[in-house]
Scaffold this active site. Sequence first.
Site, PDB file in Angstrom:
ATOM      1  N   TRP A   1      -2.503  -8.659 -12.494  1.00 63.61           N
ATOM      2  CA  TRP A   1      -2.481  -9.180 -11.134  1.00 63.61           C
ATOM      3  C   TRP A   1      -1.471 -10.346 -11.094  1.00 63.61           C
ATOM      4  O   TRP A   1      -1.421 -11.164 -11.995  1.00 63.61           O
ATOM      5  CB  TRP A   1      -3.880  -9.683 -10.735  1.00 63.61           C
TER       6      TRP A   1
ATOM      7  N   ASP B   1      -4.215 -10.155   8.708  1.00 61.79           N
ATOM      8  CA  ASP B   1      -4.728  -9.737   7.396  1.00 61.79           C
ATOM      9  C   ASP B   1      -6.254  -9.706   7.406  1.00 61.79           C
ATOM     10  O   ASP B   1      -6.901  -9.684   8.460  1.00 61.79           O
ATOM     11  CB  ASP B   1      -4.144 -10.655   6.307  1.00 61.79           C
TER      12      ASP B   1
ATOM     13  N   ARG C   1     -15.225  -8.277  -6.918  1.00 58.05           N
ATOM     14  CA  ARG C   1     -14.970  -8.911  -5.609  1.00 58.05           C
ATOM     15  C   ARG C   1     -16.086  -8.553  -4.623  1.00 58.05           C
ATOM     16  O   ARG C   1     -15.847  -8.287  -3.449  1.00 58.05           O
ATOM     17  CB  ARG C   1     -13.618  -8.481  -5.047  1.00 58.05           C
TER      18      ARG C   1
ATOM     19  N   LYS D   1      -1.633  -2.512   6.853  1.00 58.82           N
ATOM     20  CA  LYS D   1      -1.542  -2.882   5.432  1.00 58.82           C
ATOM     21  C   LYS D   1      -2.773  -2.276   4.767  1.00 58.82           C
ATOM     22  O   LYS D   1      -3.903  -2.643   5.088  1.00 58.82           O
ATOM     23  CB  LYS D   1      -1.532  -4.407   5.299  1.00 58.82           C
ATOM     24  N   TRP D   2      -2.551  -1.340   3.850  1.00 57.60           N
ATOM     25  CA  TRP D   2      -3.638  -0.558   3.238  1.00 57.60           C
ATOM     26  C   TRP D   2      -3.920  -1.144   1.857  1.00 57.60           C
ATOM     27  O   TRP D   2      -3.225  -0.852   0.899  1.00 57.60           O
ATOM     28  CB  TRP D   2      -3.207   0.896   3.137  1.00 57.60           C
ATOM     29  N   ASP D   3      -4.963  -1.946   1.786  1.00 51.58           N
ATOM     30  CA  ASP D   3      -5.254  -2.691   0.556  1.00 51.58           C
ATOM     31  C   ASP D   3      -6.246  -1.937  -0.336  1.00 51.58           C
ATOM     32  O   ASP D   3      -6.931  -1.002   0.120  1.00 51.58           O
ATOM     33  CB  ASP D   3      -5.817  -4.067   0.955  1.00 51.58           C
TER      34      ASP D   3
ATOM     35  N   ASN E   1      -8.566  -3.406  -3.684  1.00 48.83           N
ATOM     36  CA  ASN E   1      -8.662  -4.617  -4.500  1.00 48.83           C
ATOM     37  C   ASN E   1      -9.558  -4.533  -5.730  1.00 48.83           C
ATOM     38  O   ASN E   1      -9.944  -5.573  -6.280  1.00 48.83           O
ATOM     39  CB  ASN E   1      -9.126  -5.789  -3.618  1.00 48.83           C
TER      40      ASN E   1
ATOM     41  N   CYS F   1      -0.795  -1.607  -0.714  1.00 48.42           N
ATOM     42  CA  CYS F   1      -1.125  -2.896  -1.317  1.00 48.42           C
ATOM     43  C   CYS F   1      -2.310  -2.683  -2.245  1.00 48.42           C
ATOM     44  O   CYS F   1      -3.177  -1.857  -1.966  1.00 48.42           O
ATOM     45  CB  CYS F   1      -1.492  -3.884  -0.213  1.00 48.42           C
TER      46      CYS F   1
ATOM     47  N   ASP G   1       0.947 -10.325  -5.278  1.00 53.00           N
ATOM     48  CA  ASP G   1       0.348 -11.490  -4.614  1.00 53.00           C
ATOM     49  C   ASP G   1       1.037 -12.768  -5.057  1.00 53.00           C
ATOM     50  O   ASP G   1       0.786 -13.832  -4.491  1.00 53.00           O
ATOM     51  CB  ASP G   1      -1.146 -11.582  -4.961  1.00 53.00           C
TER      52      ASP G   1
HETATM   53  C1  DGJ Z   1      -5.102  -8.742  -1.558  1.00 56.51           C
HETATM   54  C2  DGJ Z   1      -3.734  -8.676  -0.959  1.00 56.51           C
HETATM   55  O1  DGJ Z   1      -2.773  -8.500  -1.949  1.00 56.51           O
HETATM   56  C3  DGJ Z   1      -3.487  -9.938  -0.162  1.00 56.51           C
HETATM   57  O2  DGJ Z   1      -2.194  -9.936   0.341  1.00 56.51           O
HETATM   58  C4  DGJ Z   1      -4.503 -10.015   0.944  1.00 56.51           C
HETATM   59  O3  DGJ Z   1      -4.328  -8.963   1.830  1.00 56.51           O
HETATM   60  C5  DGJ Z   1      -5.899  -9.990   0.350  1.00 56.51           C
HETATM   61  N1  DGJ Z   1      -6.088  -8.858  -0.510  1.00 56.51           N
HETATM   62  C6  DGJ Z   1      -6.945  -9.952   1.444  1.00 56.51           C
HETATM   63  O4  DGJ Z   1      -8.190  -9.812   0.962  1.00 56.51           O
END
Ligand code: DGJ
Length: 733
Positions: free
Chosen positions: A203, A370, A447, A480-482, A484, A530, A552
Amino acid sequence: MAIQFISATKIFKLDTNKTSYILQVNGYGYLLHHYYGAYIPDSEMDYLGYTVGHSSFSPGVPCWKNGEPYFSKDVSRMEYSCNGCGDFRGSALSIIRSTGTADTDIRYVSHKIYAGKPQIVGLPATYAAADEATTLEILCIDEASGAEVTLYYTVFEALGAMTRHVSVKNTSDKMMNIQRIFSTCVDFHDARDMDLIHLYGSWAMERKFERIPLMHGTQVISSKRGASSAMHNPFIAVCSHDATEEYGDAYGFNLVYSGNFVASAEMDTDGGARVLMGINPEGFNWKLEAGESFTTPEAVMVYSNEGIGGMSRIYHRLYRNNLCRGEWKNTRRPILINNWEATYFNFDEEKLYDIAKTASELGIEMFVMDDGWFGDRNTDKSGLGDWFVNESKLKGGLGKLVDRVNDLGMKFGIWFEPEMVSKDSNLFRAHPEWALQTPNRPMSIARAQYVLDMSRADVRDYLFDCISQVLDNANIAYIKWDFNRNLTEVGSALLDADRQGEVFHRYVLGLYELLERILNKYPHLIIEGCSSGGGRFDPAWLYYAPQSWTSDDTDAIERLDIQYGTSMCYPVSSMGSHVSACPNHQTNRTTPLTTRGHVAMSGTFGYELDLTKLTDEEKEIVKGQCDEYRKYYDLINKGDLYRLISPWKDRTRCAWSFVSEDKNEVLLTYVVIRGGIYDRHYVRLNGLDENRYYRNVQTGQVLSGKALMNAGICIQERLRDYESRMYHFISVN
Ligand code: DGJ
């Protein structure tokens, strides 16, 4: 003819303008690999496949044929290696047949050659018009199991690239299990002077470049995270020891896939090397019933004898023209402002509107809202899955905010993390079975969220409806398709026990299906991929999303490494890159606003800070940056990238340039990482026309292409740490 079959020798020759790839069917029906590299006119390359000395440890083929030489796969260069029948190196294919044994042995049956390129149903892949590419399909059979294996090869003649994928059909009347099925396998005759390049990371430090000599044994790059991952990218290259950016042999391998992958290079005792790439067999086991087929993702192979830079430029062109699709492939994408680093979760509609208003005054073209606009989402602990506007935060609703932003002359974009569900969410309370999980085992949490089971149609329908609901009710231009977290306890409640080994891959297929469905319904939408930054930055995303958030880590100096590594195979037009506030939120480093702009401009440009807090002077700089980016957009996004000084060479500076296809224009960026008192700043350009003269627009100096490439430019200034310069050159003759 780009692909020839010479029937007398049963040789296949696959040519592009600059490369040749040669294989042959031998007397036993096995496919042998003879050559991959720079173009050679001669097709009789079978002398390369001579039989080397072997011992009793190298078994010969069963069913000996009179007159045929002794043939052992163990000491031969095989075109697509199979498991359990005498080839002891890594195998590309291993099928457990109904007998329970894992022995696979394929032989040639027939082939087809045709113009164009077939689609791979359900999977993203490069595409081509009939006059851009030629395809070879080789049908093979494993008679003992009834597995019919088709090897697909497509050559992009003008670009110098080729793609491969494989499909298997069960023609028997019994079930079989695919243990492993790779997309490509290349046996190099002699790899003793070769290096391996790969991109590792984590990351906020994705796609760091590493180059190591090939060693005897196997070097493996892989992911089993359910995503292509920040830790390893589905890209490797093998290049000659002496290869530089502009000189020497470089072979790239890139998998068009977003899930678990493996790429390996295995140097044998005789100095040959086998490169394999495909879906990671770990966690994979595909049940193939009678009559069913399975198709792999595509591997993209590029060879260049113009070094690592030459290889990268071929990938960039191919991906820009033959992988990206739709309206935003060629249309200039809007300069955006994203509120994440400006507000994190702490915003309301007025705060967002103020940022958008300032942005519109500075020439920024799209506002992206966001994380935090939906459900009960005021921290990262809750709300994912509840994709309903939080009206206590956005008073008056989403439509009102979007209309106000549109009235500023700006587009509106929005964040989603569709594949996830918070433990604390209405969705999880209503449908705990929708999350990936395995019986009698607690689900790992990351998370505060779980991963939805994307192999389930009901999950995908729910997500499609939620996203549609939002897009149908407000004028939204961008998502923006995140994503995480990674996948754990990978089990699906809807699949039988003997199909649980399919969940990882079915997850990826489900994701692609949902993306395709959304783009079909909203063809004007821009999707930006993303995954906590660039944790799923792979070529497959380019098929759906012309840009992906690269990292990030928005620190301009860290971004030098990240963007440099990413550019090994991904075009700058795909790299989301933003100017953020200082001290930087990730590194605490302070860099000049100009440098932040210069670095972010080598990507899809945007901002990610509270613009309302800028001074008037800073606002003027931002305005200028937006104008510059618009002016240089085509040069940056359609030009050829030349990496000139690597940021990790001695960690003192970094330089790169974009050269227009007609070689009329050049844009050079130079960044000082650590400025010494006695440093002189010379940069040698590349890719220019040596017979032309170029004017440096900023300094007025006119120099020949020869001078610029051989002696270079000299920046006669005392440049300090983190300072940068950008120069535009235009040909004057
Ligand atoms: C991770 C992304 O990389 C960030 O830019 C942002 O969108 C956060 N998630 C939001 O939770």
